[in-house]
Design an enzyme around this catalytic site. Structure first.
Site, mmCIF file in Angstrom:
data_model
loop_
_atom_site.group_PDB
_atom_site.id
_atom_site.type_symbol
_atom_site.label_atom_id
_atom_site.label_comp_id
_atom_site.label_asym_id
_atom_site.label_seq_id
_atom_site.Cartn_x
_atom_site.Cartn_y
_atom_site.Cartn_z
ATOM 1 N N CYS A 170 73.496 48.210 35.311
ATOM 2 C CA CYS A 170 74.797 48.518 35.868
ATOM 3 C C CYS A 170 75.757 47.540 35.191
ATOM 4 O O CYS A 170 75.559 46.330 35.256
ATOM 5 C CB CYS A 170 74.765 48.287 37.377
ATOM 6 S SG CYS A 170 76.400 48.266 38.098
ATOM 7 N N LYS A 179 29.719 37.747 42.698
ATOM 8 C CA LYS A 179 31.158 38.010 42.568
ATOM 9 C C LYS A 179 31.942 37.314 43.680
ATOM 10 O O LYS A 179 31.564 37.383 44.851
ATOM 11 C CB LYS A 179 31.420 39.518 42.637
ATOM 12 C CG LYS A 179 30.704 40.298 41.548
ATOM 13 C CD LYS A 179 31.465 40.249 40.261
ATOM 14 C CE LYS A 179 32.513 41.323 40.294
ATOM 15 N NZ LYS A 179 33.054 41.623 38.980
ATOM 16 N N GLU A 232 26.165 29.254 36.320
ATOM 17 C CA GLU A 232 27.357 28.913 35.520
ATOM 18 C C GLU A 232 28.496 29.868 35.863
ATOM 19 O O GLU A 232 28.259 30.915 36.469
ATOM 20 C CB GLU A 232 27.008 28.995 34.022
ATOM 21 C CG GLU A 232 26.674 30.404 33.581
ATOM 22 C CD GLU A 232 25.866 30.461 32.279
ATOM 23 O OE1 GLU A 232 25.026 29.584 32.057
ATOM 24 O OE2 GLU A 232 26.091 31.415 31.517
ATOM 25 N N ASP A 273 36.244 35.309 33.176
ATOM 26 C CA ASP A 273 36.899 36.605 33.333
ATOM 27 C C ASP A 273 37.803 36.889 32.133
ATOM 28 O O ASP A 273 38.994 36.601 32.147
ATOM 29 C CB ASP A 273 37.719 36.574 34.631
ATOM 30 C CG ASP A 273 38.025 37.970 35.114
ATOM 31 O OD1 ASP A 273 37.468 38.934 34.556
ATOM 32 O OD2 ASP A 273 38.825 38.097 36.054
ATOM 33 N N CYS A 280 80.118 44.877 40.670
ATOM 34 C CA CYS A 280 79.118 45.530 41.532
ATOM 35 C C CYS A 280 78.641 44.532 42.590
ATOM 36 O O CYS A 280 78.173 43.434 42.252
ATOM 37 C CB CYS A 280 77.946 46.009 40.676
ATOM 38 S SG CYS A 280 76.532 46.555 41.648
ATOM 39 N N CYS A 316 76.672 50.414 43.548
ATOM 40 C CA CYS A 316 78.099 50.716 43.382
ATOM 41 C C CYS A 316 78.338 52.110 42.800
ATOM 42 O O CYS A 316 79.483 52.508 42.605
ATOM 43 C CB CYS A 316 78.772 49.654 42.519
ATOM 44 S SG CYS A 316 78.329 49.800 40.775
ATOM 45 N N GLU A 323 50.447 15.201 12.752
ATOM 46 C CA GLU A 323 49.536 14.620 11.757
ATOM 47 C C GLU A 323 48.531 15.673 11.293
ATOM 48 O O GLU A 323 48.218 15.790 10.115
ATOM 49 C CB GLU A 323 48.817 13.411 12.363
ATOM 50 C CG GLU A 323 49.761 12.257 12.618
ATOM 51 C CD GLU A 323 49.098 11.102 13.351
ATOM 52 O OE1 GLU A 323 49.398 9.947 13.012
ATOM 53 O OE2 GLU A 323 48.298 11.345 14.273
ATOM 54 N N LYS A 334 31.249 32.767 35.818
ATOM 55 C CA LYS A 334 31.387 34.080 35.197
ATOM 56 C C LYS A 334 32.832 34.170 34.715
ATOM 57 O O LYS A 334 33.755 34.331 35.502
ATOM 58 C CB LYS A 334 31.083 35.180 36.206
ATOM 59 C CG LYS A 334 31.111 36.566 35.599
ATOM 60 C CD LYS A 334 30.553 37.576 36.595
ATOM 61 C CE LYS A 334 30.517 38.980 36.047
ATOM 62 N NZ LYS A 334 31.741 39.454 35.450
ATOM 63 N N TYR A 371 27.706 31.881 25.993
ATOM 64 C CA TYR A 371 26.754 31.656 27.088
ATOM 65 C C TYR A 371 25.403 32.345 26.906
ATOM 66 O O TYR A 371 24.596 32.342 27.810
ATOM 67 C CB TYR A 371 27.372 32.095 28.420
ATOM 68 C CG TYR A 371 28.054 33.459 28.355
ATOM 69 C CD1 TYR A 371 27.311 34.611 28.156
ATOM 70 C CD2 TYR A 371 29.428 33.563 28.481
ATOM 71 C CE1 TYR A 371 27.929 35.850 28.086
ATOM 72 C CE2 TYR A 371 30.059 34.802 28.414
ATOM 73 C CZ TYR A 371 29.306 35.936 28.214
ATOM 74 O OH TYR A 371 29.915 37.153 28.141
ATOM 75 N N CYS A 427 74.199 53.492 39.506
ATOM 76 C CA CYS A 427 73.806 52.268 40.210
ATOM 77 C C CYS A 427 73.565 52.591 41.685
ATOM 78 O O CYS A 427 74.423 53.199 42.332
ATOM 79 C CB CYS A 427 74.907 51.219 40.072
ATOM 80 S SG CYS A 427 74.583 49.773 41.102
HETATM 81 S S1 IVH Z 1 25.344 36.740 30.670
HETATM 82 C C1 IVH Z 1 22.245 39.535 28.909
HETATM 83 N N1 IVH Z 1 27.011 34.838 31.369
HETATM 84 O O1 IVH Z 1 30.238 39.350 32.575
HETATM 85 C C2 IVH Z 1 23.344 38.551 29.141
HETATM 86 N N2 IVH Z 1 27.870 37.049 31.165
HETATM 87 O O2 IVH Z 1 29.831 41.687 34.291
HETATM 88 C C3 IVH Z 1 24.400 39.112 29.993
HETATM 89 N N3 IVH Z 1 30.282 37.204 31.592
HETATM 90 O O3 IVH Z 1 29.259 41.622 30.095
HETATM 91 C C4 IVH Z 1 25.620 38.340 30.076
HETATM 92 N N4 IVH Z 1 30.627 35.074 32.010
HETATM 93 O O4 IVH Z 1 30.974 39.795 29.446
HETATM 94 C C5 IVH Z 1 26.865 36.150 31.113
HETATM 95 N N5 IVH Z 1 28.345 33.034 31.962
HETATM 96 C C6 IVH Z 1 28.216 34.336 31.692
HETATM 97 C C7 IVH Z 1 29.296 35.231 31.751
HETATM 98 C C8 IVH Z 1 29.088 36.592 31.490
HETATM 99 C C9 IVH Z 1 31.191 36.262 31.909
HETATM 100 C C10 IVH Z 1 30.611 38.641 31.446
HETATM 101 C C11 IVH Z 1 29.953 39.321 30.275
HETATM 102 C C12 IVH Z 1 29.220 40.483 30.884
HETATM 103 C C13 IVH Z 1 29.938 40.672 32.174
HETATM 104 C C14 IVH Z 1 29.074 41.380 33.188
#
Ligand code: IVH
Length: 707
Positions: free
Chosen positions: A463, A351, A142, A146, A468, A448, A57, A144, A255, A445
């Site tokens: 191969c 981390k 919050e 990746d 084989c 064989c 749709e 982080k 963020y 190979c």
């Molecule tokens: S705040 C001044 N918030 O992590 C503000 N960064 O290792 C700085 N990242 O370069 C960033 N999630 O690319 C912030 N919730 C989050 C994030 C975040 C991922 C990344 C960001 C930053 C890197 C630093």
């Protein structure tokens, strides 16, 4: 973003417009509401993950907009949903420019300081308190994300620029690529709070499902998969073809607001006094910000606990996160704390346990697969990552080895992200001693000894001797495997053992076992022989699609086998199909068709199939082959607690009869958790995962009834 009344209105308009999708165009005055409706459904789908419209749709409405805009081109607005459409490489970049233009960030994109344990966080809290002179601090915590960081600028409500981080001061202008991210709005009503220009930071992600799909596609094309979602997301932003970027299905979480200007005479909007307020404002104007995932605490101890708890849900999230970010919530206080040249003093990353490790590449072995592909496998000094010891990693093909410049003796960085197969990220070339050896790819190979071949556009050496031994064994292993003929008791180890002993030489040999001889082998008692005999016997009546898949025809995976089996009366019908007829079938392109033709044009293969038939295998279409995937195909369900009226087994059978799947645990792969009385930890876990829909038995029955 949309009030309940607005949602109802938009739904009504949607219906009105849907009724017009067979028309060539709509009236010019209807264009604005058509765009509003499409923007609304994009938001429901990409930001909220909660669509109110079927894909078809949406497509119909979108096409109607495209047609109408063609008729009234002067009306096209820069934030029209059609304006995401990739303009292509040439138009994206100024003539003669082979790279993205460099652009200055309005505010430098700093990095974050890192912490790894509670002591680091206690230190951070102490410093913040010392610098501010305060005894209580509100922290927002919050995820982080990746992925790859991005900075976007909106002017007068329109998205005008997207840029990568670059060196932090200036990055690449990737505006056209940013527009391919459908959770990034092309326009947002910042003017409602008096903002004229705003710079926002966020993270571009590819979710785990799309990443797995993308990697599978690479593998199917004979290309090496990517090591992690971060490389996939960050790399995608810098692809020079926006249409290609669109295919990656990127997502974004925003963020941080790094800069904004206000209309003359206006003062800072109240929301922008706190970080959580800023996240809320961004959410309210249509962005995906982590408002649901974040939490605010007044003590560092609670922050620490939350970080640790969140880590346990990491694998269940639909996207990768590598930690948490802790931010001072009060923005005036953030400004007071300021920053170093590297990172803000008001924020820190926590981390999670590393999923990377370094180890030594000891040697390379070359394995021959069932299609003859020779795969180099790096043998590593065993190293634990994320709870598993890794000692062996596929390094794909010769080109990959060259590209990564891998050498024997190298120290390599390896990564094992969630359920992604471990990969070598890179060789640490700086720590080489000079004694490392180049990896020599064999031209014969390894099993064989026959000459290896490589097709021009392929990266894989093969191969081509179908006799084989390595290939024969791998073909049998595949034939008996769980998703193929499912012959239990004849696992990989036994197949190899029987082959080496001369008791099993080819696929038909499975149905001609000399069980007397088998019974003389150590560890093969009467009971295991009886079980094996039974499993072999039962496999003879497997549905046709399983046999088709079991034959191991290149590019014929389970889905293709199912699509094919639906069209056949007998397996050997495939002999008479032309390439054209094959390509008319669902999901079959020239590559797959070519491979099927190749297989069935080989006399030996036809002989083998006939032999299997004479050994009692059924080669005709069965009832199970006819079934088109049910209406719940691709959907996963899990039941928890006691259901008010249904027995668990009944409910599960309903799902399965419609093609849905029952899974055993809560993860990002789960679509519906059906909750009964006394639901426990599964419910708690599911609440933390946005993509899981939690429903009652009543709602479950409604879904079943609809389907
Ligand atoms: S705040 C001044 N918030 O992590 C503000 N960064 O290792 C700085 N990242 O370069 C960033 N999630 O690319 C912030 N919730 C989050 C994030 C975040 C991922 C990344 C960001 C930053 C890197 C630093």
């Amino acid at each position: 973003m949309y009030s309940n009344t607005a949602v109802r209105e938009l739904q009504k308009t949607t219906q009105v417009l849907l009724a017009q999708t067979n028309e060539e165009t709509v009236a010019e005055k209807t264009l604005a509401s058509l765009r509003d409706v499409l923007r609304f459904h994009e938001y429901r789908y990409y930001v909220l993950n909660d669509p109110l419209l079927a894909d078809e749709e949406y497509d119909k409405l979108y096409k109607l907009l495209e047609r109408t805009e063609k008729a009234f081109p002067q009306t096209i607005t820069p934030d029209s949903p059609t304006q995401r459409v990739a303009q292509g490489f040439a138009k994206n970049l100024p003539a003669g420019q082979s790279n993205f233009p460099t652009v200055q960030h309005l505010v430098p994109m700093l990095s974050l300081d890192n912490s790894y344990n509670s002591d680091d966080l206690l230190d951070f809290d102490r410093k913040v308190k010392e610098l501010s002179g305060l005894s209580t601090i509100a922290y927002c915590v919050e995820p982080k994300f990746d992925g790859g960081s991005i900075s976007v600028i909106y002017e007068n409500d329109l998205l005008v620029r997207g840029a990568t981080r670059g060196d932090g001061v200036a990055g690449d202008d990737v505006t056209m690529n940013a527009k391919q991210i459908r959770s990034l709005p092309l326009s947002a009503k910042f003017s409602a709070v008096g903002i004229e220009q705003i710079e926002i930071r966020g993270e571009v992600l590819i979710n785990k499902t799309n990443f797995a799909k993308y990697n599978q596609q690479l593998i199917n094309e004979g290309l090496p998969p990517l090591a992690n979602t971060r490389n996939a997301a960050a790399g995608s932003l810098r692809i020079k073809n926006p249409a290609e970027v669109a295919k990656r299905n990127l997502e974004v979480f925003v963020y941080h607001i790094s800069y904004y200007t206000l209309r003359k005479g206006l003062s800072t909007p109240g929301e922008l006094q706190t970080h959580t307020g800023a996240l809320q404002l961004l959410w309210d104007v249509g962005f995906r910000s982590p408002i649901k995932e974040k939490k605010v605490f007044n003590s560092i101890e609670e922050v620490i606990q939350f970080c640790k708890d969140f880590e346990t849900t990491r694998d269940a999230l639909p996207y990768e996160i590598d930690g948490m970010v802790i931010k001072v919530n009060d923005i005036a206080l953030q400004n007071e704390l300021g920053m170093t040249s590297h990172h803000p003093r008001w924020a820190i990353a926590f981390k999670f346990k590393a999923r990377q490790a370094t180890t030594q590449l000891l040697k390379v072995e070359f394995q021959v697969g069932r299609t003859g592909a020779v795969t180099p496998v790096a043998k590593l000094k065993p190293v634990p990552i994320g709870g598993v010891t890794v000692s062996s990693i596929s390094i794909h093909n010769e080109e990959y080895i060259k590209e990564k410049d891998l050498r024997i003796g190298d120290t390599v960085l390896i990564e094992r992200a969630g359920d992604v197969i471990p990969q070598i990220v890179k060789s640490l070339t700086d720590v080489r001693s000079g004694k490392e050896e180049k990896i020599k790819f064999p031209r014969n190979c390894p099993v064989c000894k026959s000459k290896l071949f490589k097709e021009e556009e392929e990266a894989v050496w093969r191969c081509v001797n179908i006799e084989c031994p390595a290939q024969v064994v791998e073909r049998i292993v595949h034939f008996v495997s769980k998703d193929a003929m499912d012959i239990r008791g004849l696992g990989e180890a036994n197949v190899r053992r029987f082959y080496d002993m001369g008791l099993l030489n080819d696929i038909p040999g499975i149905y001609q076992f000399d069980f007397e001889k088998l019974s003389t082998i150590e560890g093969f008692g009467a009971k295991s022989i009886e079980n094996l005999q039974m499993a072999i016997e039962q496999s003879k009546s497997q549905p046709l699609y399983r046999l088709l898949y079991a034959l191991g025809i290149r590019f014929v995976g389970e889905t293709t086998a199912k699509n094919l089996a639906r069209e056949l009366h007998h397996l050997l019908d495939l002999k008479d199909f032309t390439a054209e007829a094959l390509q008319n079938l669902e999901d079959i392109g020239p590559k797959v068709a070519g491979s099927i033709l190749h297989f069935f044009s080989n006399k030996n293969n036809i002989e083998m199939i006939k032999q299997l038939e004479s050994l009692g295998l059924q080669l005709r279409q069965t009832q199970k082959d006819k079934k088109k995937g049910g209406s719940l195909t691709g959907e996963t369900f899990l039941f928890t607690g006691t259901l008010p009226t249904l027995k668990r087994s009944e409910a599960e059978a309903m799902v399965e009869s419609l093609g849905g799947q029952i899974v055993s645990s809560v993860s990002s792969k789960l679509n519906y958790l059906v909750v009964g009385e006394k639901a426990g930890s599964k419910l708690e876990k599911a609440k933390k995962i946005n993509s899981v829909t939690i429903i009652s038995e009543e709602e479950f029955l409604k879904i079943i009834a609809q389907k």
